[in-house]
Design an enzyme around this catalytic site. Structure first.
Site: not given
Ligand code: T1G
Length: 699
Positions: A63, A102, A105, A125
């Site tokens: 998400a 997500g 999912e 999450e």
């Molecule tokens: N949403 C918005 N921005 C995100 C993002 C996300 N999910 N994931 C990464 N970014 C931004 C991050 O802030 C950075 O921004 C840029 O992307 C590059 O990220 C309904 C509720 C995917 C392994 O928790 O683990 O789904 O600094 O530097 O090292 O059940 O990003 O460039 O402006 O980390 O290559 C669940 C979180 C969400 C994944 C990539 N998903 N992200 O790592 O790049 S909750 C997560 C990561 C959800 C549902 C629920 C990592 C990555 P900027 P980065 P990276």
């Protein structure tokens, strides 16, 4: 505005491609696009199957976290998922990069999932203070079983595609993502394969598993004390097998999700998530600043710190030459490094071949002649300015031009160290935290003359060796240790005034810290702080309160765990801190000699005086520009000092309490004590006057 989701045709296969860089997060536009493109594909008779994929470097990674805390926008992800589950043509999710949250999912909504071998899946999450809120807690147990689901969802850890295939999460590994997925989809059509819909199969819980939920609850109540998300994750997975229907389980998941979404812990953990990325951005060092290649490293000192620092580079495949003037000390240090790796191999973290590979990158030496060609040298010798200056003068003479000269000093003046070299622009602080091969934080310290190239090179290098880097300005103690001093002083003053060390440690442990200041001191070694204080006493301001209690403990030969006794006593072979009557007597005597009347001190006062001492000093660090943003202070404390992530760091915690309330208490302690530690930071007064928080602070 064009949709970030497109539909391309590959023969009879409709490829739905998400194009929302950098990680194809499920923004509102993406969710809407997924619905619309699927409807188009289903309405197109020339399309017989659908492949869902992410463009760029990854499948959908979750998400859009930036939407959290804002009003939900339609369509909800569950609605999108339902469309895909109800599709009348086979849908195949094609996974590469990281299919997370997500994203996974959404992939579960497909009838089948394929992945390239280098792909990963996960439900992280819980690391954001949440739980998979779009059916992940209901579908994963049905696909991979309850135990795998509980492990993945409560840890948030990613699974490489081959293991995901073994777990039943991925149906096939393909060599080339889109062609492989299209071929897989065409075969489904040709074989008339059934459309597998996960939500229509029961959870795979058999009688044996019934106790698994309580076991996970008990384990996580200990490992993640006071943290809500893991407990709600367990309850949601449990609902997947105890609810009367999938829909009932999904409803329960939604209730548990909303509880977390509304919790301050979610806000704190998302603050930490974005903060870990924010701290890499240095306002006065533009993107694209040239950097130097680092392909070799030299380390001075093969003690606890030097050896731990070396392991970081060896783990990243960077050759290390480690210098210790005495052969016996060098052999001892090398032996410890080898033993650490062998222990990891015994725990199954990697193979013995990997141990040899990493040890093969390590070159021990007792001669400065062997380090001159390294691209960076990191000094990790005794924390004494005179010794450091001698070492840097030597390094200036032996290191090749263009080498970076870094000091692992934890408090000393980087400019003074740089002043003995002819290349202050190449000098920087790289403060690792013990154990250096474990702790995530690397506190880089810029000197007045450190060049942008040097700074950016070291910030990038830190990320490459798996650290979270914070850039600090140069002052005594930089960010972390400078805040630790007033925190430690308040802890000692509280004990002088009536609390016991175990009272202070209990309050801070219950708050969520890994351990309180007294147990921490015993672990780190009380003699370290003793030497720093003796140095500080030379210039101690007249009339400023000083507690000699800690000095008296050290002067009894009680240096902490390493001598079997410090603030606490330790039984043979045990690391459990036990209150010691000898220390109680010393405390009583010290208070009497200092003319301090001991009395009852409440837990609230203990917490306020320790926490707000941190916050007040942090505010001074922020206003002086030693820390760039308040989140840099939070990231420092969460990754270097065991501050609980579900509280978001000291400055985020102060914002959560309310800066006006915090200021009121700081003023109270200032009036009560007159100590300059409690002189309210001008920045706090300014922010409160403007009705702002630390998060609002812009330089
Ligand atoms: N949403 C918005 N921005 C995100 C993002 C996300 N999910 N994931 C990464 N970014 C931004 C991050 O802030 C950075 O921004 C840029 O992307 C590059 O990220 C309904 C509720 C995917 C392994 O928790 O683990 O789904 O600094 O530097 O090292 O059940 O990003 O460039 O402006 O980390 O290559 C669940 C979180 C969400 C994944 C990539 N998903 N992200 O790592 O790049 S909750 C997560 C990561 C959800 C549902 C629920 C990592 C990555 P900027 P980065 P990276």
């Amino acid at each position: 505005m064009s949709s970030p989701v497109v539909l391309e045709k590959r023969g009879a296969v409709g490829v739905i491609l998400v194009q929302n860089p950098p990680v194809n997060a499920l923004s509102q536009a993406v969710r809407q696009g997924l619905r619309d493109r699927l409807a188009e594909a289903l309405a197109d008779d020339s399309i017989t199957a659908v492949v869902l994929a992410g463009d760029g470097r990854t499948f959908i990674a979750g998400a859009d976290i930036r939407e959290f805390g804002k009003p939900m926008t339609a369509p909800g992800l569950n609605e999108v998922i339902q469309d895909y589950e109800n599709a009348t043509k086979p849908v195949v999710a094609a996974i590469h990069g990281t299919a997370l949250g997500g994203g996974l999912e959404t992939a579960f909504a497909a009838h089948y999932r394929v992945a390239v071998a280098k792909g990963f899946v996960g439900l992280p999450e819980v690391k954001l203070g949440l739980l998979p809120g779009a059916g992940g807690t209901q579908r994963l147990p049905r696909v991979a079983g309850v135990e795998t689901a509980l492990k993945m969802i409560t840890s948030g850890d990613m699974l490489p595609a081959p293991l995901a295939q073994k777990a039943g999460i991925v149906d096939a590994i393909v060599d080339e993502l889109i062609p492989g997925a299209c071929a897989f989809a065409e075969k489904l059509v040709a074989d008339g394969a059934p459309l597998k819909v996960i939500s229509r199969s029961r959870g795979k819980l058999d009688e044996a598993d019934k106790g698994i939920f309580d076991k996970f609850r008990a384990d996580l109540a200990k490992k993640a004390r006071g943290v809500l998300a893991p407990q709600n994750c367990i309850a949601a997975v449990e609902a997947s097998v105890t609810s009367d229907s999938f829909e009932a389980g999904l409803k329960r998941e939604g209730e548990l999700f909303m509880e977390l979404m509304q919790s301050p812990q979610r806000a704190a953990q998302i603050h930490a998530f974005f903060g870990e990325r924010e701290v890499a951005k240095i306002p006065d060092i533009p993107k694209g600043t040239p950097t130097r290649e680092i392909n070799s490293c030299a380390i001075l000192g093969c003690g606890t710190m030097g050896g731990g620092i070396a392991m970081n580079f060896l783990n990243a495949g960077i050759p290390v030459t480690i210098l210790e003037l005495e052969q016996a000390a060098l052999d001892r240090g090398i032996g410890i490094i080898r033993r650490n790796y062998e222990n990891s191999a015994k725990r199954g973290r990697f193979t013995m071949e990997e141990v040899e590979k990493r040890m093969g990158l390590l070159t021990p030496t007792t001669s400065y002649d062997d380090i001159g060609q390294a691209d960076i040298v990191i000094e990790a010798v005794f924390e004494d300015m005179e010794i450091k200056k001698q070492v840097f003068a030597k390094l200036d003479a032996v290191m090749k031009p263009g080498a970076i000269l870094a000091s692992n000093t934890s408090t000393l003046d980087i400019d003074e160290i740089a002043s003995v070299t002819k290349r202050p622009e190449d000098v920087i602080g790289t403060h690792f935290f013990s154990p250096a091969n474990v702790m995530k934080l690397l506190e880089n310290v810029r000197g007045a003359k450190s060049s942008p190239n040097t700074i950016q090179t070291v910030m990038d290098l830190g990320k490459r060796i798996g650290k979270i880097c914070v850039l600090a300005g140069n002052c005594h103690g930089f960010i972390g240790n400078r805040m630790l001093h007033p925190y430690g002083r308040q802890a000692s003053f509280l004990v002088e005034e009536g609390a016991q060390p175990e009272d202070v440690d209990r309050v801070l442990y219950d708050f969520g810290l890994a351990m309180g200041p007294f147990a921490m001191g015993d672990l780190a070694g009380l003699d370290v702080g003793y030497r720093v204080r003796q140095h500080q006493l030379k210039t101690w301001p007249q009339g400023r309160r000083y507690s000699s209690l800690a000095d008296k403990v050290v002067e009894l030969g009680r240096h902490g765990q390493k001598t079997g006794a410090g603030w606490y006593r330790y039984e043979e072979g045990s690391r459990v801190p036990l209150p010691d009557p000898v220390v109680k007597e010393l405390i009583e005597k010290n208070s009497a000699e200092a003319g301090i009347k001991r009395g009852e001190i409440s837990d609230d006062e203990i917490l306020e005086r320790c926490m707000y001492a941190l916050v007040n000093e942090g505010a001074k660090i922020l206003e002086e520009g030693i820390a760039i943003r308040s989140v840099d202070i939070d990231i420092t404390y969460m990754n270097g000092y065991g501050f609980p992530k579900h509280r978001g760091g000291p400055m985020h915690y102060a914002d959560y309490v309310g800066l006006d309330k915090v200021l009121e208490r700081i003023r109270h302690y200032y009036e009560q004590s007159g100590e300059d530690d409690w002189k309210p930071a001008a920045l706090i007064e300014k922010l409160v006057a403007e009705g702002k928080s630390f998060a609002d602070f812009q330089r």
